[in-house]
Motif scaffolding. Structure first.
Motif, PDB file in Angstrom:
ATOM      1  N   ILE A 156       2.290  18.108 -13.053  1.00 43.87           N
ATOM      2  CA  ILE A 156       1.878  19.491 -12.799  1.00 43.87           C
ATOM      3  C   ILE A 156       1.062  19.593 -11.512  1.00 43.87           C
ATOM      4  CG2 ILE A 156       0.415  21.385 -13.654  1.00 43.87           C
ATOM      5  CD1 ILE A 156       1.276  20.474 -16.526  1.00 43.87           C
ATOM      6  N   CYS A 157       0.228  18.597 -11.275  1.00 45.69           N
ATOM      7  CA  CYS A 157      -0.637  18.602 -10.087  1.00 45.69           C
ATOM      8  C   CYS A 157      -0.091  17.728  -8.960  1.00 45.69           C
ATOM      9  CB  CYS A 157      -2.046  18.133 -10.463  1.00 45.69           C
ATOM     10  SG  CYS A 157      -2.839  19.120 -11.739  1.00 45.69           S
ATOM     11  N   PHE A 158       1.192  17.391  -9.038  1.00 49.26           N
ATOM     12  CA  PHE A 158       1.797  16.470  -8.063  1.00 49.26           C
ATOM     13  C   PHE A 158       1.724  17.003  -6.635  1.00 49.26           C
ATOM     14  CE2 PHE A 158       5.571  15.313  -5.557  1.00 49.26           C
ATOM     15  CZ  PHE A 158       5.376  13.944  -5.466  1.00 49.26           C
ATOM     16  N   SER A 159       1.433  16.070  -5.723  1.00 51.39           N
ATOM     17  CA  SER A 159       1.431  16.373  -4.294  1.00 51.39           C
ATOM     18  C   SER A 159       2.102  15.221  -3.561  1.00 51.39           C
ATOM     19  CB  SER A 159       0.002  16.549  -3.778  1.00 51.39           C
ATOM     20  OG  SER A 159       0.017  16.664  -2.365  1.00 51.39           O
ATOM     21  N   PRO A 160       3.050  15.486  -2.661  1.00 53.51           N
ATOM     22  CA  PRO A 160       3.745  14.414  -1.916  1.00 53.51           C
ATOM     23  C   PRO A 160       2.795  13.515  -1.140  1.00 53.51           C
ATOM     24  CG  PRO A 160       4.847  16.530  -1.623  1.00 53.51           C
ATOM     25  CD  PRO A 160       3.545  16.821  -2.300  1.00 53.51           C
ATOM     26  N   GLU A 161       1.586  13.998  -0.854  1.00 54.42           N
ATOM     27  CA  GLU A 161       0.619  13.204  -0.098  1.00 54.42           C
ATOM     28  C   GLU A 161       0.186  11.956  -0.864  1.00 54.42           C
ATOM     29  OE1 GLU A 161      -2.576  15.831   0.695  1.00 54.42           O
ATOM     30  OE2 GLU A 161      -1.427  17.139   2.038  1.00 54.42           O
ATOM     31  N   ASN A 162       0.281  12.006  -2.190  1.00 59.41           N
ATOM     32  CA  ASN A 162      -0.162  10.878  -3.011  1.00 59.41           C
ATOM     33  C   ASN A 162       0.948   9.870  -3.284  1.00 59.41           C
ATOM     34  OD1 ASN A 162      -2.911  11.874  -3.538  1.00 59.41           O
ATOM     35  ND2 ASN A 162      -1.853  13.506  -4.611  1.00 59.41           N
ATOM     36  N   GLY A 163       2.172  10.180  -2.845  1.00 60.22           N
ATOM     37  CA  GLY A 163       3.305   9.300  -3.086  1.00 60.22           C
ATOM     38  C   GLY A 163       4.492  10.098  -3.601  1.00 60.22           C
ATOM     39  N   GLU A 166       0.835  -1.203   0.000  1.00 57.39           N
ATOM     40  CA  GLU A 166       0.000   0.000   0.000  1.00 57.39           C
ATOM     41  C   GLU A 166       0.871   1.254   0.000  1.00 57.39           C
ATOM     42  OE1 GLU A 166      -3.256   2.315  -0.220  1.00 57.39           O
ATOM     43  OE2 GLU A 166      -3.258   0.134  -0.321  1.00 57.39           O
ATOM     44  N   LYS A 167       1.980   1.194   0.773  1.00 51.91           N
ATOM     45  CA  LYS A 167       2.887   2.337   0.855  1.00 51.91           C
ATOM     46  C   LYS A 167       3.633   2.578  -0.446  1.00 51.91           C
ATOM     47  CE  LYS A 167       3.746   2.363   5.847  1.00 51.91           C
ATOM     48  NZ  LYS A 167       4.768   2.203   6.905  1.00 51.91           N
ATOM     49  N   THR A 168       3.804   1.507  -1.239  1.00 50.80           N
ATOM     50  CA  THR A 168       4.559   1.651  -2.486  1.00 50.80           C
ATOM     51  C   THR A 168       3.654   1.944  -3.681  1.00 50.80           C
ATOM     52  OG1 THR A 168       4.474  -0.751  -2.834  1.00 50.80           O
ATOM     53  CG2 THR A 168       6.433   0.147  -1.725  1.00 50.80           C
ATOM     54  N   ARG A 169       2.353   2.055  -3.421  1.00 48.26           N
ATOM     55  CA  ARG A 169       1.444   2.403  -4.503  1.00 48.26           C
ATOM     56  C   ARG A 169       1.362   3.909  -4.647  1.00 48.26           C
ATOM     57  NH1 ARG A 169      -2.641  -1.232  -2.246  1.00 48.26           N
ATOM     58  NH2 ARG A 169      -2.317  -3.321  -3.064  1.00 48.26           N
ATOM     59  N   TYR A 170       1.086   4.341  -5.898  1.00 51.03           N
ATOM     60  CA  TYR A 170       0.872   5.772  -6.119  1.00 51.03           C
ATOM     61  C   TYR A 170      -0.593   5.992  -6.454  1.00 51.03           C
ATOM     62  CZ  TYR A 170       1.035  10.442  -8.053  1.00 51.03           C
ATOM     63  OH  TYR A 170       0.792  11.769  -8.290  1.00 51.03           O
ATOM     64  N   ARG A 171      -1.215   6.897  -5.742  1.00 49.80           N
ATOM     65  CA  ARG A 171      -2.618   7.191  -5.996  1.00 49.80           C
ATOM     66  C   ARG A 171      -2.735   8.177  -7.159  1.00 49.80           C
ATOM     67  NH1 ARG A 171      -4.937   8.914  -0.286  1.00 49.80           N
ATOM     68  NH2 ARG A 171      -2.808   9.652  -0.029  1.00 49.80           N
ATOM     69  N   TRP A 172      -3.130   7.663  -8.306  1.00 50.82           N
ATOM     70  CA  TRP A 172      -3.250   8.478  -9.530  1.00 50.82           C
ATOM     71  C   TRP A 172      -4.338   9.529  -9.334  1.00 50.82           C
ATOM     72  CZ3 TRP A 172       0.538   7.913 -12.822  1.00 50.82           C
ATOM     73  CH2 TRP A 172       0.457   8.481 -14.098  1.00 50.82           C
ATOM     74  N   LEU A 173      -3.987  10.783  -9.545  1.00 50.41           N
ATOM     75  CA  LEU A 173      -4.919  11.883  -9.310  1.00 50.41           C
ATOM     76  C   LEU A 173      -5.976  11.978 -10.403  1.00 50.41           C
ATOM     77  CD1 LEU A 173      -2.416  14.695  -8.293  1.00 50.41           C
ATOM     78  CD2 LEU A 173      -3.963  13.496  -6.771  1.00 50.41           C
ATOM     79  N   LYS A 174      -7.181  12.358  -9.999  1.00 48.83           N
ATOM     80  CA  LYS A 174      -8.220  12.683 -10.968  1.00 48.83           C
ATOM     81  C   LYS A 174      -8.199  14.195 -11.167  1.00 48.83           C
ATOM     82  CE  LYS A 174     -11.342   8.819 -10.017  1.00 48.83           C
ATOM     83  NZ  LYS A 174     -12.717   8.430  -9.599  1.00 48.83           N
ATOM     84  N   ILE A 175      -7.783  14.610 -12.355  1.00 47.34           N
ATOM     85  CA  ILE A 175      -7.653  16.043 -12.635  1.00 47.34           C
ATOM     86  C   ILE A 175      -9.025  16.618 -12.937  1.00 47.34           C
ATOM     87  CG2 ILE A 175      -6.451  17.791 -13.997  1.00 47.34           C
ATOM     88  CD1 ILE A 175      -4.611  15.910 -12.422  1.00 47.34           C
ATOM     89  N   GLY A 176      -9.497  17.482 -12.059  1.00 43.52           N
ATOM     90  CA  GLY A 176     -10.814  18.087 -12.255  1.00 43.52           C
ATOM     91  C   GLY A 176     -10.827  19.535 -11.830  1.00 43.52           C
ATOM     92  N   SER A 177     -11.950  19.957 -11.283  1.00 44.33           N
ATOM     93  CA  SER A 177     -12.108  21.363 -10.883  1.00 44.33           C
ATOM     94  C   SER A 177     -11.404  21.669  -9.568  1.00 44.33           C
ATOM     95  CB  SER A 177     -13.601  21.688 -10.754  1.00 44.33           C
ATOM     96  OG  SER A 177     -14.208  20.810  -9.816  1.00 44.33           O
ATOM     97  N   ASN A 178     -10.844  20.623  -8.935  1.00 44.46           N
ATOM     98  CA  ASN A 178     -10.223  20.806  -7.623  1.00 44.46           C
ATOM     99  C   ASN A 178      -8.784  21.341  -7.706  1.00 44.46           C
ATOM    100  OD1 ASN A 178      -9.507  18.384  -8.872  1.00 44.46           O
ATOM    101  ND2 ASN A 178      -8.901  17.429  -6.936  1.00 44.46           N
ATOM    102  N   ILE A 179      -8.272  21.559  -8.914  1.00 47.10           N
ATOM    103  CA  ILE A 179      -6.890  22.042  -9.058  1.00 47.10           C
ATOM    104  C   ILE A 179      -6.864  23.565  -9.043  1.00 47.10           C
ATOM    105  CG2 ILE A 179      -6.186  19.995 -10.321  1.00 47.10           C
ATOM    106  CD1 ILE A 179      -6.327  21.606 -12.887  1.00 47.10           C
ATOM    107  N   SER A 180      -5.679  24.121  -8.787  1.00 47.88           N
ATOM    108  CA  SER A 180      -5.542  25.576  -8.682  1.00 47.88           C
ATOM    109  C   SER A 180      -5.562  26.234 -10.064  1.00 47.88           C
ATOM    110  CB  SER A 180      -4.224  25.921  -7.976  1.00 47.88           C
ATOM    111  OG  SER A 180      -3.123  25.558  -8.798  1.00 47.88           O
TER     112      SER A 180
END
Length: 359
Positions: free
Chosen positions: A60-67, A20-34
């Motif tokens: 571009i939307c990378f966040s360390p929280e997702n991996g 689980e720790k080695t998985r990357y949670r692929w982001l869904k790019i939507g209206s939640n981005i800046s």
């Protein structure tokens, strides 16, 4: 038996947690981005392959929280099976966007088999770190390159000479230059030029000039910026002979001196206290149909001020005025200071008017 089962369950649970720790949670790019992220995404070329666009959006939307970046890249490789062309497309776009994660992505790419890394890829990485003055990272990349069995070629070694020169490490620059010679490949102007600049930065102007002469015997000529750097160095230490030699070498190399180059020669003579030669250099500038800038005019006036030759300075100014050359701020301020010393600030206008009428 119960104990064995429990321990087996525990091992399986730990394994699941690690996965689980080695998985990357692929982001869904939507209206939640800046808005900034939206703006950057809008710059992605629409004709780019979908798999490349998908990765770019994640970066571009990378966040360390997702991996981590590495996990994200590994997930992309596993699901998309990219080829070298895909990697290069992504990296080219990140470089164009000047994205802060560019170097991290390149570092990971170099370890991926599908990227098919070569010496030039590592060299570009080293050059990029060198430009940012990140010497340790550049050397780490060099070490990684060697560990993979790649051998430094002339381009890589030229990059190292430039890097060590910029960092002020002449010893390593010389070692890289000597290693380059051992390759047996004829050195080009860039290779030579990098070493000349290393000597200039180290204050070893004679070594730099000697290397330029070696180049000339092989009919290789450095770029304007190299000659100009050496000329400036001689000029700043009042070595008019050295400055004149370099000035001559510039013309021998087929480079037409501009006003700034001529100004450096004039400055060398002024600092050496050779007013007559400074004036000759200024006149030669005019004969070459170059318009003297304010700095050149101020230098000649400074030379006359050193020798307290007011009449010569006034004659010089009248001649310039007749030729339609107006003095600028630096030359004007120098005159004001000079006349203030003489206590004739108010009389300046009258004196100049008399000179003008007599001329």
């Amino acid at each position: 038996m119960v104990k064995s089962v429990n321990e087996g369950e525990k091992v399986e649970y730990i394994k699941e947690v690690k996965e689980e720790k080695t998985r990357y949670r692929w982001l869904k790019i939507g209206s939640n981005i800046s808005e900034e992220q939206k703006q950057t995404i809008s710059q992605i070329p629409p004709k780019m392959e979908n798999r490349c666009q998908a990765l770019l959006k994640q970066i571009i939307c990378f966040s360390p929280e997702n991996g981590s970046i590495s996990l994200m890249m590994a997930a992309w490789v596993k699901s998309m099976n990219p080829q070298r062309a895909d990697w290069l497309s992504v990296l080219k776009e990140l470089e164009r966007l000047n994205h802060p994660l560019y170097f991290e992505v390149v570092e990971h790419a170099l370890t991926e088999e599908s990227f098919e890394a070569n010496v030039r890829d590592y060299t570009k990485m080293i050059h990029g770190y060198a430009k940012q003055n990140k010497l340790q990272k550049a050397e780490n990349t060099l070490l990684a390159m060697k560990n993979r069995g790649f051998i430094c070629d002339q381009v890589t070694l030229t990059t190292l000479v430039h890097m060590y020169s910029k960092a002020g490490n002449l010893k390593l620059a010389e070692e890289s230059f000597e290693e380059m010679k051992l390759l047996g490949t004829p050195l080009d102007r860039r290779s030579y030029g990098s070493m000349v600049m290393a000597y200039i930065r180290a204050g070893m102007l004679d070594h730099g000039e000697s290397l330029l002469r070696e180049m000339e015997t092989r009919e290789i000529y450095a770029g304007r910026e190299v000659y100009k750097a050496l000329l400036r160095a001689y000029s700043m230490i009042s070595d008019s002979r050295g400055a004149q030699r370099v000035f001559n070498a510039i013309q021998l190399a087929g480079i037409i001196p501009d006003v700034k180059v001529c100004g450096l020669l004039i400055n060398a003579y002024v600092m050496a206290g050779q007013t007559h030669e400074a004036v000759i250099a200024f006149d030669n500038l005019r004969k070459a149909d170059l318009e003297p800038n304010d700095k050149c005019v101020a230098l000649v006036l400074a030379a006359y001020e050193k020798e307290n030759k007011l009449n010569n300075a006034l004659d010089f100014l009248i001649k310039l005025e007749k030729d339609g050359v107006m003095i600028g701020r630096e030359a004007s301020e120098l005159l004001v200071r000079w006349f203030r010393k003489l206590g004739v600030v108010e009389e300046v206008e009258l004196v100049l008017r008399d000179y003008a009428s007599s001329a």
